[in-house]
Write a protein that holds these residues in place. Structure first.
Motif, short mmCIF file in Angstrom:
data_model
loop_
_atom_site.label_atom_id
_atom_site.label_comp_id
_atom_site.label_asym_id
_atom_site.label_seq_id
_atom_site.Cartn_x
_atom_site.Cartn_y
_atom_site.Cartn_z
N GLY A 149 0.81 -1.21 0.00
CA GLY A 149 0.00 0.00 0.00
C GLY A 149 0.85 1.26 0.00
O GLY A 149 0.58 2.21 -0.73
N ILE A 150 1.90 1.24 0.84
CA ILE A 150 2.79 2.41 0.91
C ILE A 150 3.52 2.60 -0.41
O ILE A 150 3.58 3.70 -0.94
N PHE A 151 4.06 1.51 -0.95
CA PHE A 151 4.80 1.61 -2.21
C PHE A 151 3.90 2.09 -3.35
O PHE A 151 4.30 2.92 -4.17
N SER A 152 2.68 1.58 -3.41
CA SER A 152 1.78 2.00 -4.49
C SER A 152 1.39 3.46 -4.32
O SER A 152 1.21 4.18 -5.31
N MET A 153 1.28 3.92 -3.08
CA MET A 153 0.98 5.34 -2.83
C MET A 153 2.15 6.21 -3.29
O MET A 153 1.94 7.24 -3.93
N VAL A 154 3.37 5.78 -3.01
CA VAL A 154 4.56 6.54 -3.43
C VAL A 154 4.64 6.59 -4.95
O VAL A 154 4.87 7.66 -5.54
N VAL A 155 4.43 5.46 -5.61
CA VAL A 155 4.46 5.42 -7.08
C VAL A 155 3.37 6.33 -7.65
O VAL A 155 3.60 7.08 -8.60
N THR A 156 2.19 6.28 -7.06
CA THR A 156 1.08 7.12 -7.52
C THR A 156 1.40 8.60 -7.37
O THR A 156 1.15 9.40 -8.28
N LEU A 157 1.97 8.97 -6.23
CA LEU A 157 2.34 10.38 -6.03
C LEU A 157 3.37 10.83 -7.06
O LEU A 157 3.33 11.95 -7.55
N PHE A 158 4.29 9.92 -7.42
CA PHE A 158 5.26 10.23 -8.48
C PHE A 158 4.54 10.42 -9.81
O PHE A 158 4.81 11.38 -10.54
N LEU A 159 3.62 9.51 -10.14
CA LEU A 159 2.91 9.59 -11.42
C LEU A 159 2.04 10.85 -11.52
O LEU A 159 1.84 11.39 -12.61
N TYR A 160 1.54 11.32 -10.39
CA TYR A 160 0.73 12.54 -10.40
C TYR A 160 1.53 13.76 -10.85
O TYR A 160 0.95 14.77 -11.27
N GLN A 161 2.85 13.68 -10.82
CA GLN A 161 3.67 14.80 -11.27
C GLN A 161 3.50 15.05 -12.77
O GLN A 161 3.82 16.13 -13.27
N PHE A 162 2.98 14.07 -13.49
CA PHE A 162 2.82 14.16 -14.94
C PHE A 162 1.38 14.46 -15.37
O PHE A 162 1.05 14.39 -16.55
N VAL A 163 0.52 14.80 -14.40
CA VAL A 163 -0.90 15.02 -14.68
C VAL A 163 -1.28 16.44 -14.29
O VAL A 163 -0.85 16.93 -13.25
N THR A 164 -2.09 17.07 -15.12
CA THR A 164 -2.63 18.38 -14.76
C THR A 164 -4.15 18.24 -14.67
O THR A 164 -4.76 17.46 -15.40
N PHE A 165 -4.74 19.02 -13.76
CA PHE A 165 -6.18 18.98 -13.56
C PHE A 165 -6.80 20.28 -14.04
O PHE A 165 -6.15 21.32 -14.09
N SER A 166 -8.08 20.21 -14.35
CA SER A 166 -8.80 21.38 -14.87
C SER A 166 -8.91 22.46 -13.81
O SER A 166 -8.81 22.20 -12.61
N SER A 167 -9.14 23.68 -14.26
CA SER A 167 -9.32 24.79 -13.32
C SER A 167 -10.59 24.59 -12.50
O SER A 167 -10.65 24.99 -11.34
#
Length: 194
Positions: free
Chosen positions: A2-20
């Protein structure tokens, strides 16, 4: 997991932008919801794949179990974050996250874990197996269920009804995979007696 998948997810979020709309009003568009589904399910799949590879498992039920373990760990940490930020809504958030946990990250990750095993079988794990259509169908289904879960839409005006229907759908998919896993075990049992 769970911790590792959370860390990987937080890293992947660096490549995503969200709408205003999401950033200002906290309302998730379909694109935002799909982005969340893809990032979080991909983060879990990478860690599930790691454990499947390291444990050298061979059966669909093994994949379902590993996926469920990773998904439940992910959900626990995500829920802790939601509760931490809930302020006055703390009890309502805790209750909602508690009862709905039976159809969220745990089940979506169980689906993808079982799907990995459908394509892996007795072979060593390779990331190219994640491009197999049999895996991709289940992965896309998990992503779509996750996106629908997060998307700001209701069914008949009820968010709870939407969640209940998504929980039911997720469990139908898990039961299909469990049935495949039980057939696999039955087949192996018959082979060992012959």
């Amino acid at each position: 997991g769970g911790i590792f998948s959370m860390v990987v997810t937080l890293f992947l979020y660096q490549f995503v932008t969200f709408s205003s709309t999401s950033q200002i009003f906290g309302v998730l568009t379909l694109k935002d919801s799909l982005s969340i589904g893809i990032v979080e399910e991909l983060g879990k799949v990478l860690i599930i794949s790691y454990f499947i590879s390291q444990l050298d498992v061979h059966h669909v039920l093994d994949g379902i179990l590993i996926g469920a373990a990773v998904g439940s760990g992910f959900a626990a940490f995500e829920t802790a974050g939601y509760i931490y930020r809930a302020n006055a809504q703390l009890v309502a958030v805790a209750i909602l996250r508690g009862w709905s946990a039976i159809g969220g990250h745990l089940v979506w990750a169980a689906i993808t874990g079982g799907a990995i095993m459908i394509v892996k079988r007795d072979h060593p794990f390779k990331f190219s197996q994640l491009l197999d259509t049999r895996f991709l169908v289940f992965f896309v289904l998990a992503v779509l269920m996750h996106a629908a879960w997060d998307w700001n839409i209701t069914i008949l005006g009820s968010n709870y009804l939407k969640l209940i229907l998504l929980i039911g759908l997720a469990w139908i998919v898990v039961f299909v995979l469990m049935n495949a896993g039980l057939k696999e075990i039955s087949h192996l049992k018959q082979q060992s007696h012959s």
